[in-house]
Design a protein around this motif. Structure first.
Motif, PDB file in Angstrom:
ATOM      1  N   ARG A  68       0.843  -1.212   0.000  1.00 57.95           N
ATOM      2  CA  ARG A  68       0.000   0.000   0.000  1.00 57.95           C
ATOM      3  C   ARG A  68       0.868   1.247   0.000  1.00 57.95           C
ATOM      4  NH1 ARG A  68      -4.852   1.612   4.251  1.00 57.95           N
ATOM      5  NH2 ARG A  68      -4.964   3.810   3.653  1.00 57.95           N
ATOM      6  N   ARG A  75     -12.628   5.066   5.998  1.00 56.22           N
ATOM      7  CA  ARG A  75     -12.417   3.619   6.096  1.00 56.22           C
ATOM      8  C   ARG A  75     -12.595   2.956   4.730  1.00 56.22           C
ATOM      9  NH1 ARG A  75     -15.641   3.965  10.824  1.00 56.22           N
ATOM     10  NH2 ARG A  75     -17.345   2.813   9.825  1.00 56.22           N
ATOM     11  N   ILE A  76     -13.616   3.382   3.961  1.00 58.37           N
ATOM     12  CA  ILE A  76     -13.844   2.815   2.642  1.00 58.37           C
ATOM     13  C   ILE A  76     -12.648   3.106   1.732  1.00 58.37           C
ATOM     14  CG2 ILE A  76     -15.257   2.976   0.553  1.00 58.37           C
ATOM     15  CD1 ILE A  76     -17.681   3.431   2.360  1.00 58.37           C
ATOM     16  N   HIS A 112      -9.698   0.832   2.794  1.00 57.84           N
ATOM     17  CA  HIS A 112      -9.875  -0.560   2.370  1.00 57.84           C
ATOM     18  C   HIS A 112      -9.725  -0.699   0.855  1.00 57.84           C
ATOM     19  CE1 HIS A 112     -10.750  -1.971   6.300  1.00 57.84           C
ATOM     20  NE2 HIS A 112     -11.941  -1.385   6.412  1.00 57.84           N
ATOM     21  N   THR A 113     -10.235   0.278   0.100  1.00 59.05           N
ATOM     22  CA  THR A 113     -10.125   0.234  -1.359  1.00 59.05           C
ATOM     23  C   THR A 113      -8.669   0.334  -1.801  1.00 59.05           C
ATOM     24  OG1 THR A 113     -12.313   1.241  -1.582  1.00 59.05           O
ATOM     25  CG2 THR A 113     -10.873   1.296  -3.522  1.00 59.05           C
ATOM     26  N   THR A 141      -6.048  -0.524  -0.026  1.00 63.22           N
ATOM     27  CA  THR A 141      -5.384  -1.782   0.339  1.00 63.22           C
ATOM     28  C   THR A 141      -5.727  -2.883  -0.662  1.00 63.22           C
ATOM     29  OG1 THR A 141      -5.403  -1.194   2.679  1.00 63.22           O
ATOM     30  CG2 THR A 141      -5.131  -3.526   2.139  1.00 63.22           C
ATOM     31  N   LEU A 142      -7.025  -2.988  -1.032  1.00 67.20           N
ATOM     32  CA  LEU A 142      -7.445  -4.008  -1.999  1.00 67.20           C
ATOM     33  C   LEU A 142      -6.754  -3.799  -3.335  1.00 67.20           C
ATOM     34  CD1 LEU A 142      -9.245  -6.361  -2.902  1.00 67.20           C
ATOM     35  CD2 LEU A 142     -11.081  -4.705  -3.338  1.00 67.20           C
TER      36      LEU A 142
END
Length: 581
Positions: free
Chosen positions: A134, A156-157, A160-161, A163-164
């Motif tokens: 990341r 948070r979204i 997470h996006t 990281t994905l």
């Protein structure tokens, strides 16, 4: 139905999402996290949490088919959960290495399985470099700032996006070399597909697993979830099919050198280790450019045979069908295209062609109407890049007269896909690299009424010059007594150094006498077990090198530039005749 399911599986596999449709570690991970979240709704349960999830995984593998990938994934998840339940600090990467060693003791040959390599390798990569990935992609986080203990939902979204995306990019980058070598397909949009599709699939699995558990207690709850499942799963399928329909979303690639695969994998991992200073990044960029140049050089050389080889013919192992590849210089021709039933992403003929170093075959020749000589052709047109299909005049006439026959269906497919269709008859010829292919049968405009399909087969002689004179390969299709007699009368002095056994080596007296008269140094018999080792061919087998796909697997004969012959076989059993020159 089965065809729709296979087509859907192939679409997901082309976009690097095969793990989503097969029961794998991905499913078990989502199921474990779902169960863990439900358990934690009741409060902090300590070691009970991983123990309960482990029990659920055990129950799961008792329900689903006990296949190796499922058991492998379950073993990895269970051991990590049990380590967590023990309450001690274990290094997950070290633990995974021990798990992999245990799995190899159980199934040593899994070391050569792409599924095992990706499952263990990418899991280890995530344990090792998920955090740094990341930072490499989005830059390092600013340390020492005061942040809320509970970040906002948009933050948070976003986190997470990111990281994905970073981990998906890392996994695709590192796995691409080995997938390229094994499967031969590059999915440039795999990262985007993963980022877009994974949330839909995770929601689908969460709803499905929750419905399964709640349905044990409240049956009506399972029914309520079906609508949500239909929307999320249908949306995922639509999205993947849309991506698959985009130009260059999946690209066929030539074979790659093993050394390049190892080097590219190492450089891919290196990219996701944090670089200290611009000079380190420049070094990575130079290494990547070097890999690209190496690959381009390898691909540029790949299509051509060595200068020491004048011609090579490969008989692929397709059971009772027939499929030969003739190569000279940079050219290749497919002679018939029968096939066994296929499994996997690619047709077996395409996989076999890649194994012997063939990526593109512009021309295919189909000898006659029998489907064991053309059944697989529609599947290989695109992957092999076939642009022209040569058919006999009788086969074209039959296809036009009976459009609902197998030959008629083939002709319709070729016309629909814009493939050039060329009729052939005795006297027509075509250049293949250094060689010249000349058709010997059937005669142009001949009346074939009442003659069975086998005796309508195209027959061709492939002549290639060498320093020791011209060498000849004779391709015979399924001809029998009538065609053999006609060819013998028209070409009484015909000789061949290599012969395709007529009609898969059927022991007809006329065929045995004719091949004996041709006096070949090698005979290629494309057949299943039923015609292998027929004693009636003994006199011919004693004086030639007889290669049968039923006995030796995929077989080949190389005609060298000096005129010598060399035989190759996938299974090196004892061959008839004297050793190869």
């Amino acid at each position: 139905d089965d065809d729709d399911a296979r087509a859907l599986r192939d679409v997901f596999a082309r976009q690097g999402l095969a793990h989503i449709l097969s029961i794998s570690g991905f499913h078990l991970t989502v199921m474990s996290l779902t169960a863990l979240a439900l358990v934690r709704l009741t409060g902090d349960r300590g070691w009970v949490e991983p123990a309960l999830v482990a029990a659920l995984v055990l129950l799961y593998i008792l329900i689903v088919p006990a296949q190796a990938p499922i058991l492998r994934s379950a073993a990895m998840v269970l051991i990590i959960l049990l380590a967590e339940a023990a309450g001690r600090r274990y290094d997950r990467l070290t633990l995974l290495i021990w798990i992999a060693c245990g799995l190899l003791l159980w199934r040593p040959l899994d070391l050569y399985s792409l599924g095992f390599q990706l499952s263990v390798g990418l899991t280890a990569l995530l344990f090792w470099l998920a955090g740094p990935a990341r930072e490499v992609v989005f830059g390092p986080l600013i340390r020492g700032t005061v942040q809320s203990a509970y970040p906002s939902l948009p933050r948070r979204i976003t986190g997470h996006t990111q990281t994905l995306f970073a981990t998906s990019l890392m996994c695709c980058t590192v796995s691409t070399p080995i997938v390229l070598a094994t499967v031969g397909i590059v999915s440039p949009l795999a990262v985007i597909a993963t980022v877009l599709v994974t949330p839909l699939i995770v929601v689908t699995l969460w709803v499905g697993y929750a419905a399964l558990m709640l349905g044990m207690l409240i049956p009506a709850a399972a029914g309520l979830a079906s609508g949500v499942l239909a929307v999320t799963s249908g949306g995922a399928v639509w999205l993947v099919r849309t991506i698959d329909g985009l130009p260059f979303s999946a690209v066929d690639a030539p074979p790659v050198p093993t050394a390049w695969v190892l080097a590219a994998t190492a450089v891919g991992i290196w990219w996701f280790r944090p670089a200290r200073g611009p000079s380190r990044r420049a070094t990575k960029a130079l290494a990547t450019l070097g890999l690209a140049a190496w690959l381009g050089w390898a691909w540029w050389l790949a299509p051509a045979l060595p200068n020491s080889v004048a011609l090579r013919v490969d008989a692929l192992a397709v059971g009772d069908g027939s499929c030969l590849i003739i190569r000279s210089g940079e050219d290749a021709v497919l002679w018939d295209c029968g096939s066994l039933s296929d499994s996997g992403l690619r047709p077996r003929i395409v996989e076999a062609a890649r194994t012997i170093g063939v990526r593109r075959i512009s021309t295919a020749i189909i000898t006659h109407n029998d489907i064991d000589h053309f059944l697989a052709l529609p599947e290989v047109l695109g992957p092999l890049g076939i642009e022209c299909v040569i058919l006999s005049e009788p086969m074209l006439a039959d296809a036009a007269a009976r459009p609902r026959s197998a030959a008629g269906a083939l002709l319709a497919i070729l016309e629909q896909r814009g493939i050039e269709i060329v009729p052939a008859a005795a006297g027509d010829s075509r250049t293949i690299g250094l060689a010249r292919l000349t058709f010997l049968w059937p005669a142009p405009g001949a009346d074939m009424t009442g003659i069975k399909d086998n005796d309508r087969s195209l027959v061709a002689a492939v002549d290639v010059p060498t320093t020791s004179g011209v060498r000849t390969l004779l391709l015979t299709g399924d001809i029998e007594d009538r065609a053999i007699a006609a060819i013998s009368a028209a070409h009484p002095s015909l000789h061949a150094d290599v012969v395709e056994a007529p009609h898969h080596g059927s022991a007809r007296p006329a065929a045995i006498r004719w091949v004996h008269t041709l006096a070949p140094a090698a005979v290629l018999q494309s057949t299943g077990p039923s015609r292998a080792q027929d004693p009636r061919w003994a006199a011919v087998r004693e004086r030639t090198r007889w290669l049968s796909t039923a006995e030796h697997g995929a077989s080949a004969v190389t005609i060298r530039a000096d005129g010598g012959l060399h035989v190759h076989a996938a299974r090196q059993q004892q061959l008839n005749g004297t050793p190869a020159n």
